[in-house]
Design a protein around this motif. Structure first.
Motif, PDB file in Angstrom:
ATOM      1  N   UNK A 159       0.854  -1.177   0.000  1.00  0.00           N
ATOM      2  CA  UNK A 159       0.000   0.000   0.000  1.00  0.00           C
ATOM      3  C   UNK A 159       0.900   1.240   0.000  1.00  0.00           C
ATOM      4  N   UNK A 160       0.640   2.196  -0.856  1.00  0.00           N
ATOM      5  CA  UNK A 160       1.521   3.373  -0.923  1.00  0.00           C
ATOM      6  C   UNK A 160       1.413   4.221   0.338  1.00  0.00           C
ATOM      7  N   UNK A 161       2.525   4.826   0.720  1.00  0.00           N
ATOM      8  CA  UNK A 161       2.485   5.798   1.815  1.00  0.00           C
ATOM      9  C   UNK A 161       1.692   7.016   1.378  1.00  0.00           C
ATOM     10  N   UNK A 162       1.911   7.420   0.110  1.00  0.00           N
ATOM     11  CA  UNK A 162       1.162   8.518  -0.495  1.00  0.00           C
ATOM     12  C   UNK A 162       0.575   8.019  -1.813  1.00  0.00           C
ATOM     13  N   UNK A 163      -0.683   8.266  -2.082  1.00  0.00           N
ATOM     14  CA  UNK A 163      -1.267   7.787  -3.339  1.00  0.00           C
ATOM     15  C   UNK A 163      -0.798   8.573  -4.561  1.00  0.00           C
ATOM     16  N   UNK A 164      -0.093   9.677  -4.321  1.00  0.00           N
ATOM     17  CA  UNK A 164       0.446  10.476  -5.423  1.00  0.00           C
ATOM     18  C   UNK A 164       1.884  10.847  -5.086  1.00  0.00           C
ATOM     19  N   UNK A 165       2.823  10.176  -5.731  1.00  0.00           N
ATOM     20  CA  UNK A 165       4.243  10.506  -5.574  1.00  0.00           C
ATOM     21  C   UNK A 165       4.607  11.485  -6.687  1.00  0.00           C
ATOM     22  N   UNK A 166       5.223  12.616  -6.354  1.00  0.00           N
ATOM     23  CA  UNK A 166       5.564  13.592  -7.397  1.00  0.00           C
ATOM     24  C   UNK A 166       6.469  12.989  -8.466  1.00  0.00           C
ATOM     25  N   UNK A 167       6.145  13.281  -9.719  1.00  0.00           N
ATOM     26  CA  UNK A 167       6.953  12.847 -10.855  1.00  0.00           C
ATOM     27  C   UNK A 167       7.423  14.080 -11.618  1.00  0.00           C
ATOM     28  N   UNK A 168       8.730  14.205 -11.788  1.00  0.00           N
ATOM     29  CA  UNK A 168       9.313  15.284 -12.568  1.00  0.00           C
ATOM     30  C   UNK A 168       9.887  14.670 -13.847  1.00  0.00           C
ATOM     31  N   UNK A 169       9.853  15.439 -14.918  1.00  0.00           N
ATOM     32  CA  UNK A 169      10.349  14.942 -16.194  1.00  0.00           C
ATOM     33  C   UNK A 169      11.565  15.742 -16.643  1.00  0.00           C
ATOM     34  N   UNK A 170      12.649  15.038 -16.955  1.00  0.00           N
ATOM     35  CA  UNK A 170      13.810  15.675 -17.562  1.00  0.00           C
ATOM     36  C   UNK A 170      13.513  15.905 -19.032  1.00  0.00           C
ATOM     37  N   UNK A 171      13.670  17.121 -19.497  1.00  0.00           N
ATOM     38  CA  UNK A 171      13.305  17.452 -20.876  1.00  0.00           C
ATOM     39  C   UNK A 171      14.137  18.626 -21.358  1.00  0.00           C
ATOM     40  N   UNK A 172      14.457  18.612 -22.650  1.00  0.00           N
ATOM     41  CA  UNK A 172      15.212  19.711 -23.242  1.00  0.00           C
ATOM     42  C   UNK A 172      14.488  20.328 -24.437  1.00  0.00           C
ATOM     43  N   UNK A 173      13.846  19.504 -25.256  1.00  0.00           N
ATOM     44  CA  UNK A 173      13.117  20.016 -26.403  1.00  0.00           C
ATOM     45  C   UNK A 173      11.771  20.591 -26.004  1.00  0.00           C
TER      46      UNK A 173
END
Length: 339
Positions: A159-173
């Motif tokens: 079971x997740x500690x948090x139902x929403x874990x932050x997701x960051x995206x590496x991007x250049x274009x």
């Protein structure tokens, strides 16, 4: 502006003094600590090992390469680290480039934007744990199409500690930057420059416009070299070899996203020259071809007064967190100048 400490990926072995630097970063008030991976050390193991010595800082990956793990394996790692850190984990993802994806991981590279969209969607489903996970996409299928036929939708046993874990995206274009704003919680730029702030603001706005609702918070954590030194040229010279590597050698002649960043910045001729020299094995000449003004556009170098003056343009940009590198002494100097 918040400060973060970016350990990066290892070269030939573990970076000396990393644990001490992480502990010192937390003591100095840094907000976050980040690890990376290429085709040597992985990002998750060092973050867990060294992160265990911290109690407050956010622990993030910058980045986990998507081709290295299936989406469900990445979600499992994210939930595990989030539990172990008490809810301090941020999952930074990136598509990498065809040389690494196809050459190291043996995975196809085409359609990275579509692959990223599906990947993030599956990770979100696993972490939310609302139902057994299914996905019928072009890149990923759960259960797999054309297999034994015995696969079944599953739900994580954890079971997740948090139902929403932050997701960051590496991007250049610009398209990938827009995608980060559309489906993620943050963007991880590399070689950001305040002079291109309008360009990236427009790309982010394009992504936000595709969301049902604009996020209340959206983090932009940029890796920014900071060298406090009385001599600007000597400080810039410490950064130029790394720039030559990325502009010239981190990608094929026809597909190098880092080269393209500097071309958009107004340095197309410089980027072409650096790439030609680097790929010809003339690395010292490639490094020497980088002008100091290019370094100053993407880094903070020089005496404390100069850095403090130039910091204002970074604070006015979309960047919310500045990620710096270095040993314990460097972090102390940076904290003294930037805090």
């Amino acid at each position: 502006m918040k400060l973060g400490y970016h350990i990066g990926y290892w070269s030939s072995g573990p970076p000396e003094g990393a644990l001490e630097a992480i502990v010192e970063a937390e003591r100095l008030g840094f907000e976050s600590v980040w690890t990376a991976e290429g085709y040597g050390s992985d990002a998750l193991t060092p973050l867990a090992w060294w992160g265990a010595a911290t109690s407050r800082v956010t622990l993030g990956t910058n980045i986990v390469q998507m081709s290295a793990r299936t989406p469900t394996a990445t979600a499992m790692a994210a939930m595990t680290l989030d539990h172990l850190s008490g809810g301090r984990f941020v999952l930074g993802l990136g598509a990498s480039g065809p040389q690494v994806v196809e050459g190291w991981y043996g995975q196809p590279y085409p359609k990275p934007l579509a692959r990223t969209r599906e990947y993030v969607d599956i990770v979100r489903k696993v972490v939310a744990r609302e139902a057994p996970v299914t996905h019928d996409g072009q890149q990923y299928q759960l259960p797999l199409r054309g297999g034994t036929g015995l696969g079944k939708p599953l739900k994580s046993t954890v079971h997740p500690l948090r139902p929403h874990i932050p997701i960051y995206l590496a991007a250049e274009g610009p398209k990938n930057v827009a995608l980060s704003a559309e489906i993620c919680d943050g963007w991880l730029p590399l070689f950001f420059s305040p002079k291109t702030d309008d360009f990236y603001r427009a790309a982010l706005e394009e992504g936000f416009a595709r969301r049902a609702a604009r996020p209340e918070t959206f983090e932009v954590a940029a890796s920014v070299p900071v060298i406090v030194h009385d001599d600007v040229e000597q400080a810039a010279d410490l950064i130029k070899p790394s720039l030559a590597l990325y502009i010239g050698g981190m990608g094929a002649k026809t597909v190098n996203f880092h080269h393209d960043v500097f071309a958009r910045m107004g340095y197309a001729d410089v980027a072409d020259k650096v790439q030609d020299l680097y790929l010809a094995g003339r690395k010292k000449e490639a490094t020497a071809a980088i002008p100091t003004r290019l370094v100053e556009d993407t880094a903070l170098v020089g005496p404390p007064e100069k850095i403090r003056d130039e910091l204002a343009r970074w604070e006015e940009s979309v960047v919310t967190t500045m990620l710096v590198r270095g040993d314990t002494a460097t972090l102390r100097r940076v904290a003294d100048v930037l805090s």
